[in-house]
Motif scaffolding. Structure first.
Motif, PDB file in Angstrom:
ATOM      1  N   ILE A 251       5.671  -5.472  -6.448  1.00  0.00           N
ATOM      2  CA  ILE A 251       5.388  -4.292  -7.280  1.00  0.00           C
ATOM      3  C   ILE A 251       4.309  -4.498  -8.334  1.00  0.00           C
ATOM      4  N   ILE A 252       3.913  -5.745  -8.607  1.00  0.00           N
ATOM      5  CA  ILE A 252       3.065  -5.988  -9.773  1.00  0.00           C
ATOM      6  C   ILE A 252       1.708  -5.294  -9.682  1.00  0.00           C
ATOM      7  N   ILE A 253       1.045  -5.349  -8.524  1.00  0.00           N
ATOM      8  CA  ILE A 253      -0.301  -4.773  -8.430  1.00  0.00           C
ATOM      9  C   ILE A 253      -0.259  -3.245  -8.514  1.00  0.00           C
ATOM     10  N   PRO A 254       0.549  -2.552  -7.682  1.00  0.00           N
ATOM     11  CA  PRO A 254       0.547  -1.089  -7.790  1.00  0.00           C
ATOM     12  C   PRO A 254       1.054  -0.578  -9.129  1.00  0.00           C
ATOM     13  N   MET A 255       2.077  -1.203  -9.693  1.00  0.00           N
ATOM     14  CA  MET A 255       2.633  -0.688 -10.949  1.00  0.00           C
ATOM     15  C   MET A 255       1.695  -0.943 -12.117  1.00  0.00           C
ATOM     16  N   MET A 256       1.104  -2.147 -12.180  1.00  0.00           N
ATOM     17  CA  MET A 256       0.186  -2.420 -13.292  1.00  0.00           C
ATOM     18  C   MET A 256      -1.067  -1.564 -13.195  1.00  0.00           C
ATOM     19  N   LEU A 257      -1.572  -1.399 -11.998  1.00  0.00           N
ATOM     20  CA  LEU A 257      -2.788  -0.609 -11.813  1.00  0.00           C
ATOM     21  C   LEU A 257      -2.549   0.858 -12.153  1.00  0.00           C
ATOM     22  N   LEU A 258      -1.492   1.438 -11.565  1.00  0.00           N
ATOM     23  CA  LEU A 258      -1.262   2.871 -11.746  1.00  0.00           C
ATOM     24  C   LEU A 258      -0.784   3.203 -13.159  1.00  0.00           C
ATOM     25  N   ASN A 259       0.086   2.370 -13.715  1.00  0.00           N
ATOM     26  CA  ASN A 259       0.549   2.667 -15.070  1.00  0.00           C
ATOM     27  C   ASN A 259      -0.574   2.501 -16.091  1.00  0.00           C
ATOM     28  N   SER A 260      -1.466   1.537 -15.853  1.00  0.00           N
ATOM     29  CA  SER A 260      -2.614   1.379 -16.743  1.00  0.00           C
ATOM     30  C   SER A 260      -3.530   2.600 -16.668  1.00  0.00           C
ATOM     31  N   ILE A 261      -3.817   3.014 -15.434  1.00  0.00           N
ATOM     32  CA  ILE A 261      -4.653   4.216 -15.257  1.00  0.00           C
ATOM     33  C   ILE A 261      -3.953   5.432 -15.849  1.00  0.00           C
ATOM     34  N   GLY A 262      -2.646   5.536 -15.623  1.00  0.00           N
ATOM     35  CA  GLY A 262      -1.898   6.689 -16.130  1.00  0.00           C
ATOM     36  C   GLY A 262      -1.933   6.805 -17.633  1.00  0.00           C
TER      37      GLY A 262
ATOM     38  N   PHE B  51       0.834  -1.205   0.000  1.00  0.00           N
ATOM     39  CA  PHE B  51       0.000   0.000   0.000  1.00  0.00           C
ATOM     40  C   PHE B  51       0.867   1.254   0.000  1.00  0.00           C
ATOM     41  N   SER B  52       1.959   1.218   0.786  1.00  0.00           N
ATOM     42  CA  SER B  52       2.867   2.366   0.821  1.00  0.00           C
ATOM     43  C   SER B  52       3.457   2.621  -0.567  1.00  0.00           C
ATOM     44  N   LEU B  53       3.849   1.552  -1.243  1.00  0.00           N
ATOM     45  CA  LEU B  53       4.383   1.698  -2.596  1.00  0.00           C
ATOM     46  C   LEU B  53       3.327   2.275  -3.534  1.00  0.00           C
ATOM     47  N   PHE B  54       2.087   1.832  -3.385  1.00  0.00           N
ATOM     48  CA  PHE B  54       0.993   2.352  -4.205  1.00  0.00           C
ATOM     49  C   PHE B  54       0.852   3.869  -4.034  1.00  0.00           C
ATOM     50  N   ILE B  55       0.894   4.351  -2.780  1.00  0.00           N
ATOM     51  CA  ILE B  55       0.754   5.786  -2.508  1.00  0.00           C
ATOM     52  C   ILE B  55       1.933   6.555  -3.100  1.00  0.00           C
ATOM     53  N   LEU B  56       3.136   6.023  -2.934  1.00  0.00           N
ATOM     54  CA  LEU B  56       4.316   6.713  -3.470  1.00  0.00           C
ATOM     55  C   LEU B  56       4.281   6.777  -4.996  1.00  0.00           C
TER      56      LEU B  56
ATOM     57  N   ILE C  54       4.579  -7.084 -19.945  1.00  0.00           N
ATOM     58  CA  ILE C  54       5.848  -7.416 -20.609  1.00  0.00           C
ATOM     59  C   ILE C  54       7.021  -7.100 -19.688  1.00  0.00           C
ATOM     60  N   GLN C  55       6.943  -5.921 -19.053  1.00  0.00           N
ATOM     61  CA  GLN C  55       8.010  -5.521 -18.145  1.00  0.00           C
ATOM     62  C   GLN C  55       8.117  -6.501 -16.971  1.00  0.00           C
ATOM     63  N   MET C  56       6.980  -6.937 -16.425  1.00  0.00           N
ATOM     64  CA  MET C  56       6.983  -7.850 -15.274  1.00  0.00           C
ATOM     65  C   MET C  56       7.570  -9.208 -15.637  1.00  0.00           C
ATOM     66  N   VAL C  57       7.328  -9.680 -16.863  1.00  0.00           N
ATOM     67  CA  VAL C  57       7.913 -10.952 -17.294  1.00  0.00           C
ATOM     68  C   VAL C  57       9.432 -10.875 -17.260  1.00  0.00           C
TER      69      VAL C  57
ATOM     70  N   GLY D  45      -1.747  -0.224 -21.576  1.00  0.00           N
ATOM     71  CA  GLY D  45      -0.918   0.003 -20.388  1.00  0.00           C
ATOM     72  C   GLY D  45      -0.697  -1.283 -19.609  1.00  0.00           C
ATOM     73  N   LEU D  46      -1.748  -2.083 -19.451  1.00  0.00           N
ATOM     74  CA  LEU D  46      -1.630  -3.371 -18.755  1.00  0.00           C
ATOM     75  C   LEU D  46      -0.692  -4.322 -19.502  1.00  0.00           C
ATOM     76  N   LEU D  47      -0.858  -4.374 -20.823  1.00  0.00           N
ATOM     77  CA  LEU D  47      -0.008  -5.254 -21.617  1.00  0.00           C
ATOM     78  C   LEU D  47       1.455  -4.833 -21.520  1.00  0.00           C
ATOM     79  N   ALA D  48       1.697  -3.528 -21.622  1.00  0.00           N
ATOM     80  CA  ALA D  48       3.077  -3.037 -21.555  1.00  0.00           C
ATOM     81  C   ALA D  48       3.717  -3.379 -20.214  1.00  0.00           C
TER      82      ALA D  48
END
Length: 580
Positions: free
Chosen positions: A181-192, A2-7, A164-167, A158-161
């Protein structure tokens, strides 16, 4: 987690703020509409800076999965990792600039990440480049007309990109890091990605709406300026026209010149851009001399000798009649950044319309000196219903397809200009007559998509001379009479072949044919009919016979399978060219 998600959410805010600021910069807005190597290079530079910012503002993750906050991560131990928004920026670069831009931005972002990590984790170069390529390639499939992919499609990219990075991270850095990192990064980068592209699409949508409003205003503007430009280019007509143009547009100043003097200047700078005096600015002088449009994005480019001139950006376009520059239309802003592609396109359209109106005025003046017979011939050639139908079509398109409406306006201008040029000329180049037919059919096909197919078979020099309207009248005759109540499969074949010293011109259609009782009278006399009188064919036949003799009369054959009209025109030495 959660802290990583906020940051990361904070870092995402930085990127989106930059995106909002970027869209409001006219330089960037021009780049995204151009498909040139120079524009691609500029986009690469912009997004490369964004990826580096994303790397520098990332969140450091130590070997034991602790989070380290720092204003800028210029470097980190090889054992540590970074959670950041780099993949978001690379994905957006691919969507906007295509696979080439996306790949290069990805390579630069991955290379910087390797350098930032003290030359470790080289896989980021490959993964980031792959993300840019895949995003740019798939974005083309999801892109909508005149806009980028919809929000859901952008989020999916965004999710697909990020996947690929997570693989790559899982293979080379381990699954423990991926789990963190997978949940916060995929969620936020997709939204972004979705929000970033939505900002661009919102701008493009607003621009389209603005174009629609401008097109409507252009029609009203053209209607109000027509009476003045029909008087010709003089101080009075130019002054009235400039006031109307400024009223309907956002320009701070509007001016019109002839080849030597300023005829009118309304708005900022009117204290020294005076009617009746010589043209001051170097920009206007260049346009008048060269006959090409020029755009000035800085005060120095305008070249006004008055040091206190408030004009900071300008659009100067030639006013042309019969391929000759007779003056210039000038539009100015007092703030350089207000000049965008919207204003450039608007000004270019206005210059074409005003040139046509001036040509109309000159043609009317010439018509006053012509005989009554010539005036009636002109009236027969230009079908007023066609123009009313075309204008109504443009009005309808403004609500559904602004670019198509603008294209239809340009075609109408071309048709109108060609019609007027044909008034005073006895012969014109074949290519000019073909352009006249193309503009006419383009407008008809805009009104009735897929209804007509025109097939050319031209085996003659494009510069060879033919009588004006010799093709257009025959094609229009087919359009108006050959295909009643038939929406598809309507074919018009145009054949022009040169044999020795003659041109054999044939226009054939696969329509319903002509009634036998009318066939012998068609082209010889006007006919009382609910669908037309045949006046245009009568006038064309008389002109052909008057110019070249009876050998060039219209030869008409017709059956239930269609109609063929043929004429033979000498390549040179017509019997009567006294009207040229």
């Amino acid at each position: 987690m959660f802290s990583l998600f906020i940051l990361l959410l904070q870092r995402l805010g930085i990127i989106l703020v930059l995106a909002f600021l970027l869209v409001n910069v006219s330089f960037f807005r021009k780049l995204i509409t151009k498909k040139t190597l120079k524009a691609a290079t500029a986009l690469i530079a912009i997004f490369a800076v964004f990826t580096i910012i994303s790397n520098l503002t990332g969140v450091e993750i130590t070997r034991d999965n602790s989070l380290v906050q720092a204003p800028f991560l210029t470097g980190l131990p090889q054992s540590d990792s970074i959670a950041n928004t780099r993949t978001l920026v690379i994905t957006v670069a691919g969507i906007i600039g295509g696979p080439f831009v996306g790949s290069i931005v990805g390579f630069i972002g991955g290379l910087h990440r390797v350098i930032q990590g003290n030359f470790s984790d080289y896989f980021y170069i490959v993964s980031s480049t792959l993300v840019g390529f895949v995003s740019g390639t798939l974005a083309k499939r999801f892109s909508q007309r005149d806009s980028y992919p919809a929000s859901w499609a952008s989020a999916a990219l965004g999710l697909l990109a990020e996947s690929i990075q997570m693989v790559f991270i899982g293979i080379f850095s381990g699954l423990a890091l991926v789990k963190l990192i997978i949940i916060p990064m995929m969620l936020l980068n997709s939204i972004g990605v979705s929000v970033f592209i939505s900002i661009l699409n919102a701008y493009l949508s607003n621009e389209q709406q603005l174009k629609a409003v401008q097109t409507h205003d252009v029609l009203n503007l053209a209607n109000r300026t027509l009476p003045y430009f029909r008087q010709g280019l003089n101080i009075n007509s130019a002054q009235q026209a400039c006031r109307i143009i400024k009223e309907y547009t956002n320009f701070d100043a509007v001016g019109i010149t002839d080849r030597i003097n300023v005829l009118a200047h309304v708005g900022a700078g009117k204290d020294h851009h005076l009617a009746g005096q010589a043209v001051l600015t170097d920009l206007s002088k260049h346009v008048i001399a060269s006959g090409t449009a020029r755009f000035a994005y800085h005060k120095n480019e305008i070249g006004c000798p008055n040091a206190n001139c408030p004009l900071a950006s300008a659009i100067v376009l030639p006013l042309r009649v019969n391929d000759k520059t007779i003056g210039a239309l000038k539009m100015y802003f007092t703030k350089a950044e207000r000049l965008t592609t919207v204003e450039e396109n608007l000004a270019q359209g206005l210059a074409l319309i005003f040139s046509s109106q001036l040509a109309l005025g000159m043609a009317e003046e010439q018509s006053k000196l012509a005989s009554d017979a010539e005036i009636k011939s002109l009236q027969a050639q230009i079908n007023p219903h066609f123009f009313f139908n075309a204008i109504n079509t443009v009005n309808a398109l403004m609500r559904t397809n602004v670019e198509q409406a603008r294209a239809a306006l340009l075609q109408l201008s071309t048709f109108f200009r060609s019609s007027l040029q044909g008034v005073t000329a006895t012969q014109i180049p074949l290519k000019q007559e073909k352009e006249h037919v193309n503009s006419y059919m383009s407008l008809e096909q805009t009104r009735f998509p897929d209804k007509y197919t025109v097939i050319y078979n031209i085996d003659a020099d494009s510069e060879v001379k033919v009588p004006p309207f010799c093709l257009q009248v025959l094609v229009e005759n087919s359009v108006r009479h050959a295909f009643p109540n038939r929406r598809k499969g309507n074919i018009i074949r145009i054949s022009v072949k040169q044999q020795e010293q003659s041109l054999i011109i044939v226009v054939a259609d696969n329509g319903i044919g002509i009634k036998k009782e009318l066939l012998t009278r068609l082209g010889q006399e006007t006919i009382a009919s609910s669908t037309g009188t045949g006046t245009a064919l009568v006038n064309l036949n008389r002109r052909l016979i008057g110019l070249y003799g009876n050998e060039s009369h219209l030869q008409i054959q017709s059956s239930e399978k269609g109609t063929t009209i043929k004429t033979i025109v000498p390549v040179s030495n017509p019997q009567n060219l006294s009207h040229q």
